[in-house]
Motif scaffolding. Structure first.
Motif, short mmCIF file in Angstrom:
data_model
loop_
_atom_site.label_atom_id
_atom_site.label_comp_id
_atom_site.label_asym_id
_atom_site.label_seq_id
_atom_site.Cartn_x
_atom_site.Cartn_y
_atom_site.Cartn_z
N LEU A 179 -3.49 2.16 -7.54
CA LEU A 179 -3.31 0.86 -7.59
C LEU A 179 -3.36 0.00 -8.77
O LEU A 179 -2.70 -0.91 -8.98
CB LEU A 179 -5.00 0.32 -5.87
N ALA A 180 -4.20 0.55 -9.31
CA ALA A 180 -4.77 0.10 -10.84
C ALA A 180 -3.43 0.09 -11.43
O ALA A 180 -3.01 -0.68 -12.16
CB ALA A 180 -5.55 0.87 -11.53
N LYS A 181 -2.47 1.01 -11.45
CA LYS A 181 -1.32 1.30 -12.01
C LYS A 181 0.00 0.08 -12.02
O LYS A 181 0.66 0.68 -12.68
CB LYS A 181 -1.06 2.64 -11.86
N ARG A 182 -0.32 -0.35 -10.94
CA ARG A 182 0.67 -1.17 -10.75
C ARG A 182 0.08 -2.62 -10.52
O ARG A 182 0.69 -3.72 -10.01
CB ARG A 182 0.79 -0.46 -9.19
N GLY A 183 -1.57 -2.60 -10.69
CA GLY A 183 -1.57 -3.84 -10.98
C GLY A 183 -2.47 -4.52 -9.87
O GLY A 183 -2.71 -5.85 -9.81
N ILE A 184 -2.85 -3.78 -9.26
CA ILE A 184 -3.31 -4.20 -7.46
C ILE A 184 -5.23 -4.32 -8.29
O ILE A 184 -5.29 -3.29 -8.08
CB ILE A 184 -3.15 -3.64 -6.39
N GLU A 185 -5.60 -5.13 -7.96
CA GLU A 185 -7.14 -4.92 -7.27
C GLU A 185 -7.36 -4.77 -6.26
O GLU A 185 -6.91 -5.51 -5.29
CB GLU A 185 -7.48 -6.64 -7.86
N PRO A 186 -8.50 -4.14 -6.23
CA PRO A 186 -9.21 -4.29 -4.63
C PRO A 186 -9.36 -5.78 -3.98
O PRO A 186 -9.65 -6.57 -4.99
CB PRO A 186 -10.82 -3.53 -4.63
N ALA A 187 -9.20 -5.31 -3.05
CA ALA A 187 -9.67 -7.00 -2.13
C ALA A 187 -8.75 -8.15 -2.56
O ALA A 187 -8.63 -9.55 -2.24
CB ALA A 187 -10.99 -7.26 -2.00
N ARG A 188 -6.78 -7.62 -3.14
CA ARG A 188 -6.69 -8.92 -3.27
C ARG A 188 -4.95 -8.19 -3.05
O ARG A 188 -4.08 -8.39 -3.05
CB ARG A 188 -6.48 -9.14 -4.71
N TYR A 189 -5.58 -6.77 -2.09
CA TYR A 189 -3.74 -6.71 -1.22
C TYR A 189 -3.79 -6.73 0.44
O TYR A 189 -4.81 -6.86 0.51
CB TYR A 189 -3.88 -6.27 -2.36
N ALA A 190 -2.55 -7.13 0.86
CA ALA A 190 -2.83 -6.34 2.06
C ALA A 190 -1.89 -5.13 2.75
O ALA A 190 -0.96 -4.88 1.50
CB ALA A 190 -2.06 -7.66 2.69
N VAL A 191 -1.79 -4.67 3.62
CA VAL A 191 -1.33 -3.45 3.24
C VAL A 191 -0.48 -3.22 4.75
O VAL A 191 -1.52 -3.77 5.58
CB VAL A 191 -2.54 -1.88 4.04
N PHE A 192 0.60 -2.59 4.10
CA PHE A 192 1.29 -2.36 6.16
C PHE A 192 1.36 -1.40 6.74
O PHE A 192 1.69 -0.95 5.31
CB PHE A 192 2.83 -2.99 5.25
N ALA A 193 1.19 -0.84 7.63
CA ALA A 193 1.23 0.10 8.13
C ALA A 193 2.11 0.05 9.26
O ALA A 193 2.19 -0.03 9.93
CB ALA A 193 -0.16 0.59 8.80
N ALA A 194 3.35 0.36 8.86
CA ALA A 194 4.30 -0.52 9.62
C ALA A 194 5.79 1.59 10.57
O ALA A 194 5.90 1.19 10.92
CB ALA A 194 5.41 -0.36 8.24
N PHE A 195 4.17 2.07 9.87
CA PHE A 195 5.51 3.90 10.13
C PHE A 195 5.33 4.27 11.76
O PHE A 195 3.34 4.62 11.36
CB PHE A 195 6.18 4.30 8.97
N THR A 196 5.59 5.12 12.42
CA THR A 196 4.87 6.30 13.22
C THR A 196 5.72 6.62 13.41
O THR A 196 7.09 7.24 13.33
CB THR A 196 4.15 5.38 14.59
N THR A 197 5.28 7.49 15.18
CA THR A 197 6.13 8.93 15.03
C THR A 197 7.36 8.23 16.28
O THR A 197 8.12 9.36 16.13
CB THR A 197 5.43 9.95 15.89
N ARG A 198 7.30 7.44 16.82
CA ARG A 198 8.43 7.16 17.85
C ARG A 198 8.14 6.00 17.38
O ARG A 198 8.03 5.09 17.71
CB ARG A 198 6.88 7.14 19.20
N PRO A 199 10.06 5.69 18.02
CA PRO A 199 10.37 4.44 16.99
C PRO A 199 10.59 3.57 18.01
O PRO A 199 10.34 2.27 18.07
CB PRO A 199 11.95 4.97 17.85
N GLN A 200 9.76 3.42 19.43
CA GLN A 200 9.37 2.07 19.96
C GLN A 200 8.14 1.41 20.16
O GLN A 200 8.28 0.47 20.53
CB GLN A 200 9.55 2.86 22.27
#
Length: 353
Positions: free
Chosen positions: A184-205
């Motif tokens: 995260l630091a390499k990309r200039g992102i600090e802890p607790a200053r970002y939101a995670v998107f968990a957009a993917f899983t194993t089934r399309p539905q």
């Protein structure tokens, strides 16, 4: 009361995969430890997923089941070497002299591992693929389906365990966390200053739509000022690249982390939004403000956390599981709007204060 008679029993937990189910089952180790402080508790898990349990203070030993190696030997018909490795694994289990084995899958493969352990008492949660013939007791899957991890709570209650605060919990080692924070630091992102998107899983539905994630990224950044970090596996890279290309400011770490590092990134997030997938459930385990999107699968509407929100439209066709009737329209997910998710995210963040 179904506890072992020994004051300090030796217990084997068999839950080798999948990521989400390991997260759901994670409070079982703490319940076992509370009930038998002097117990020896080991957990069998597949490589990679071991990062989720190896540092759990309630677990004495993480035993990695080399499933992939066995399957490769089977594929190449190296029978003698396969038999040797199976025997060595069996001997490794037998050396621990387990009193109790808990098969949390209820499948033939997991029940076989429980049987190989030599434990005189083997309890199977559910029973499929003939697994009931390899265990000494079968506990049917039950509990309140609206509650997160309910079937594992039901098993814990059957065993007579102390079940207070039976919620998912994860621990990570310091090196893993340092690697994740460095990413995260390499990309200039600090802890607790970002939101995670968990957009993917194993089934399309179970997926939300790419255009919906893109719209959400813009609206959520404008509403909260949080950077957006997209997580997923290597197989998700193409879809992630399309989302990242259309969502200015989004940081795409899809395929750039191992599972432990991804978990650490979730742990230090200010917010997580995700579909029904392991990374989303980790948000609840780490008590990160979480918005979980459900459609085709049965949701846990009782998360046990004030800062976790579940979006499920409850259409007549939902949940359909693996038998969708919509012809690929995935209406149950399509009708979840970015505005609704932003609203739920605000409620989750507000509950965290």
């Amino acid at each position: 009361m179904n506890r072992p008679a020994a004051a300090s029993p030796r217990i084997l937990v068999v839950r080798t995969s999948a990521i989400g189910d390991v997260v759901f089952a994670s409070p079982l180790a703490a319940a076992l430890r509370r009930s038998w402080p002097g117990a020896y508790i080991a957990w069998v898990v597949e490589p990679g997923i071991d990062a989720l349990i190896a540092s759990d203070p309630a677990i004495d030993e993480c035993i990695v089941w080399p499933k992939t190696q066995w399957l490769e030997l089977w594929r190449r018909r190296h029978w003698a070497e396969l038999w040797r490795r199976v025997g060595a694994f069996r001997a490794q289990l037998r050396q621990r002299h387990f009193d109790l084995a808990l098969d949390l899958h209820g499948l033939a493969k997991s029940a076989l591992i429980a049987r190989m352990s030599g434990a005189p008492r083997r309890v199977g949660l559910g029973a499929r693929e003939g697994s009931r013939w390899l265990v000494t007791e079968v506990v049917e899957r039950a509990g309140d389906p609206a509650r997160i991890g309910s079937e594992y709570l039901h098993l814990a209650q059957y065993l007579g365990l102390e079940c207070d605060d039976f919620l998912p919990r994860l621990s990570l080692d310091a090196n893993t966390e340092q690697r994740a924070l460095a990413q995260l630091a390499k990309r200039g992102i600090e802890p607790a200053r970002y939101a995670v998107f968990a957009a993917f899983t194993t089934r399309p539905q179970k997926h939300w739509f790419e255009d919906a994630w893109i719209e959400l990224a813009g609206k959520l950044q404008a509403r909260t000022g949080l950077r957006i970090v997209l997580l997923g596996g290597r197989s998700d890279r193409d879809a992630a690249a399309r989302i990242a290309c259309a969502a200015p400011g989004l940081v795409d770490l899809t395929g750039a982390t191992d599972l432990g590092e991804a978990a650490a990134i979730v742990r230090h997030a200010a917010l997580l939004v995700g579909v029904d997938t392991g990374l989303t459930h980790m948000g609840i385990a780490f008590s990160v403000p979480t918005v979980a999107l459900f459609g085709s699968t049965r949701p846990y509407t009782n998360t046990g956390r004030a800062n976790a929100r579940v979006v499920w439209l409850g259409l007549d066709c939902s949940p359909c599981g693996r038998r969708p009737t919509c012809g690929g329209a995935w209406t149950c997910m399509r009708e979840i709007t970015a505005d609704r998710v932003v609203e739920e995210a605000g409620l989750a963040l507000g509950a965290a204060k």
